[in-house]
Design an enzyme around this catalytic site. Structure first.
Site, mmCIF file in Angstrom:
data_model
loop_
_atom_site.group_PDB
_atom_site.id
_atom_site.type_symbol
_atom_site.label_atom_id
_atom_site.label_comp_id
_atom_site.label_asym_id
_atom_site.label_seq_id
_atom_site.Cartn_x
_atom_site.Cartn_y
_atom_site.Cartn_z
ATOM 1 N N ASN A 1 -0.337 2.379 -5.491
ATOM 2 C CA ASN A 1 0.091 3.673 -6.037
ATOM 3 C C ASN A 1 1.425 4.005 -5.397
ATOM 4 O OD1 ASN A 1 -2.399 4.321 -3.906
ATOM 5 N ND2 ASN A 1 -0.502 5.410 -3.449
ATOM 6 N N ASP B 1 0.845 -1.196 0.000
ATOM 7 C CA ASP B 1 0.000 0.000 0.000
ATOM 8 C C ASP B 1 0.883 1.250 0.000
ATOM 9 O OD1 ASP B 1 -1.986 1.920 0.500
ATOM 10 O OD2 ASP B 1 -3.155 0.479 1.652
ATOM 11 N N ASP B 2 0.840 2.022 -1.059
ATOM 12 C CA ASP B 2 1.602 3.286 -1.140
ATOM 13 C C ASP B 2 3.108 3.074 -1.288
ATOM 14 O OD1 ASP B 2 -0.750 4.703 -0.730
ATOM 15 O OD2 ASP B 2 -0.183 5.511 1.223
ATOM 16 N N CYS C 1 -5.530 4.838 -3.442
ATOM 17 C CA CYS C 1 -5.857 3.431 -3.199
ATOM 18 C C CYS C 1 -7.079 2.906 -3.948
ATOM 19 C CB CYS C 1 -6.101 3.185 -1.712
ATOM 20 S SG CYS C 1 -4.846 3.853 -0.628
#
Ligand SMILES: *[C@@H]1O[C@H](CO)[C@@H](O)[C@H](O)[C@H]1NC(C)=O
Ligand SMILES: *[C@@H]1O[C@H](CO)[C@@H](O)[C@H](O)[C@H]1NC(C)=O
Ligand SMILES: *[C@@H]1O[C@H](CO)[C@@H](O)[C@H](O)[C@H]1NC(C)=O
Ligand SMILES: *[C@@H]1O[C@H](CO)[C@@H](O)[C@H](O)[C@H]1NC(C)=O
Length: 480
Positions: free
Chosen positions: A339, A53-54, A89
């Site tokens: 992302n 995530d990220d 997200c």
């Protein structure tokens, strides 16, 4: 991202660029050339998909993950020009799981009414997305970790996320709470893991889903979606509640990793906290960060790297188990993120939502049968291509409503495509709404963060062109 202010002066604001001239030819011809490996060694292959995530590429996070390097980069192929098309997200994940651009899913935000799990359901995707299609094709499907934003302890069962043989989802409002997570496993009540480190909890769940998948003796697709290295968020209630309070903090590491990397700082690239404002629109009004702010952001950066160590260990244990189960020869292992992330570039506080390279260029690494080891390719690929790629790898006929195109991942696939010459060279980048920092400074929201952009990479040109909702335009020569 290196910025050419000159290019922006020549072709920027009000200028018109014939971007259509760069669009690549004909995709249909290519698919008939590509071998469709629906069986590997006479068996249907498995996919294990790790989705962080990220996670950035440009802040060098992968260089701090020795197990990812040893097991995935050294043994597989890395796509250095892989992009998400919406740098946040939920829209990005929906694109990934449907093979459709956000302007076609109409899921353009993380929260209702324009995004989040409730919007995913009302758009009809819960009956019509990758896990459902995989099951229809005879695959067992497993998932642990975060699926979407606003998938909560209150709405997880109305309806249940469809398409999973067994799932063990991280749920809001505990999704980003590193030390007080709540997971919900198929057939059970949500369970709190107060005081346990979330990635370690997730790791055990991932290993047990792998065991379950192998013992079922059917081909499978297993997704492992850690919340690291996302910022820590203590939410009181979910966004659906009347007055939710979200407290942002730096990512939290496992205790065993909390003293690592004490001298490490955000890479001081040319666009880091520049003396002059850069970018366009609201970015031009950002103030240069003072030393206190920069120091704290360096701390945030170290916390990201520390939080990723537990993910790195998870990957090591996963590979060991895949080997023990004797399924390595039949299994593609894929590593990516929803992302990217920026810290300090263009004076930005820690966050995403921009169209700049730090936010959209993300890891995409694959190892598996026929995939070249220790290889990198710069063919242009995006998250819109992932569902088509999974279909291709598993021998499922492509859907007509896919916006993306299968990525040739094998050594022979990349050769037949003669890589960069034959494939599309652009990515459509799009964003709606606001941007906000996730650190402790500069927390104001930036409205009007709506833009359409195109990233084009080809022989002799390497460009980013964007048009903002206020009609400002930017064009960068990314090689300057
Ligand atoms: C990967 O390739 C690089 C350069 O091509 C080489 O230096 C390195 O030793 C290779 N690593 C492995 C594990 O084969
Ligand atoms: C997209 O979703 C929004 C919010 O629900 C809705 O107002 C709009 O009509 C939708 N657009 C399309 C094209 O379905
Ligand atoms: C942890 O989450 C549970 C709900 O899952 C909640 O009851 C508890 O108060 C939380 N603990 C802390 C320290 O926030
Ligand atoms: C540094 O910048 C932050 C964020 O703008 C501000 O809150 C803080 O007061 C500043 N500190 C100093 C020492 O100027």
């Amino acid at each position: 991202m290196r910025i050419s202010r000159i290019a922006s002066l020549i072709l920027g604001f009000g200028g018109s660029v014939g971007v259509h001239a760069f669009f690549a030819p004909d995709q249909e011809v290519l698919s008939s050339l590509r071998p469709g490996p629906d069986t590997v060694n006479g068996r249907r292959p498995n996919i294990i998909f790790i989705l962080t995530d990220d996670q950035d590429v440009h802040l060098d996070s992968l260089e701090w993950m020795p197990h990812v390097k040893k097991h995935l980069l050294d043994q597989g192929t890395s796509f250095t020009k892989h992009y998400c098309t919406t740098a946040v997200c939920c829209p990005s994940r929906v694109t990934l799981w449907t093979g459709k651009a956000a302007h076609n899913t109409n899921i353009t935000d993380v929260n209702p009414p324009y995004g989040g799990y409730p919007k995913f359901v009302t758009q009809g995707f819960n009956e019509n997305y990758l896990p459902v299609w995989l099951q229809q094709a005879g695959y067992n499907t497993y998932y642990t970790g975060k699926l979407f934003n606003v998938h909560t302890v209150d709405n997880y069962n109305s309806p249940y996320a469809a398409g999973f043989t067994t799932s063990d989802f991280l749920l809001d409002p505990f999704t980003y709470n590193y030390l007080n997570s709540t997971f919900r496993r198929t057939g059970e009540e949500p369970q709190s893991y107060e005081g346990e480190y979330v990635t370690d909890v997730l790791t055990q769940k991932a290993y047990s889903l792998l065991d379950e998948a192998v013992s079922a003796e059917e081909p499978f697709f297993l997704t492992i979606a850690p919340s690291a290295p996302h910022a820590d968020i203590q939410m009181s209630g979910s966004i659906l509640d009347p007055d939710p309070v979200f407290l942002y903090g730096a990512p939290v590491s496992a205790m065993r990793h909390e003293h690592l990397f004490e001298d490490v700082k955000v890479p001081r690239t040319k666009n880091f906290n520049p003396d002059e404002p850069s970018g366009a629109n609201w970015l031009l009004h950002l103030e240069q960060q003072n030393q206190t702010n920069v120091d704290w952001n360096d701390h945030f950066y170290r916390q990201r790297l520390r939080a990723l160590q537990a993910v790195d260990e998870m990957v090591d244990g996963l590979i060991e188990r895949v080997n023990q189960h004797g399924i390595m020869e039949d299994t593609y292992i894929i590593y990516s993120s929803d992302n990217g992330f920026h810290i300090g570039q263009h004076r930005l506080q820690p966050g995403k939502s921009c169209g700049y390279e730090e936010d959209i260029n993300i890891p995409f690494i694959i190892r598996g049968p026929g995939v070249a080891a220790n290889h990198t390719t710069d063919i242009v690929t995006s998250h819109t291509d992932l569902a088509p790629t999974f279909f291709d790898l598993l021998g499922i006929p492509q859907r007509e409503d896919f916006d993306g195109t299968a990525i040739p991942v094998t050594r022979s696939g990349l050769d037949i495509e003669s890589a960069s010459e034959r494939r599309r060279e652009h990515v459509n980048v799009e964003y709606w709404g606001f941007a906000g920092g996730e650190g402790i400074y500069g927390r104001e929201l930036h409205e009007h963060n709506t833009y359409k952009a195109i990233r084009i990479v080809g022989s002799g040109y390497n460009l980013y062109y964007s048009i903002w909702c206020n009609n400002e335009r930017e064009l960068y020569d990314m090689d300057v």
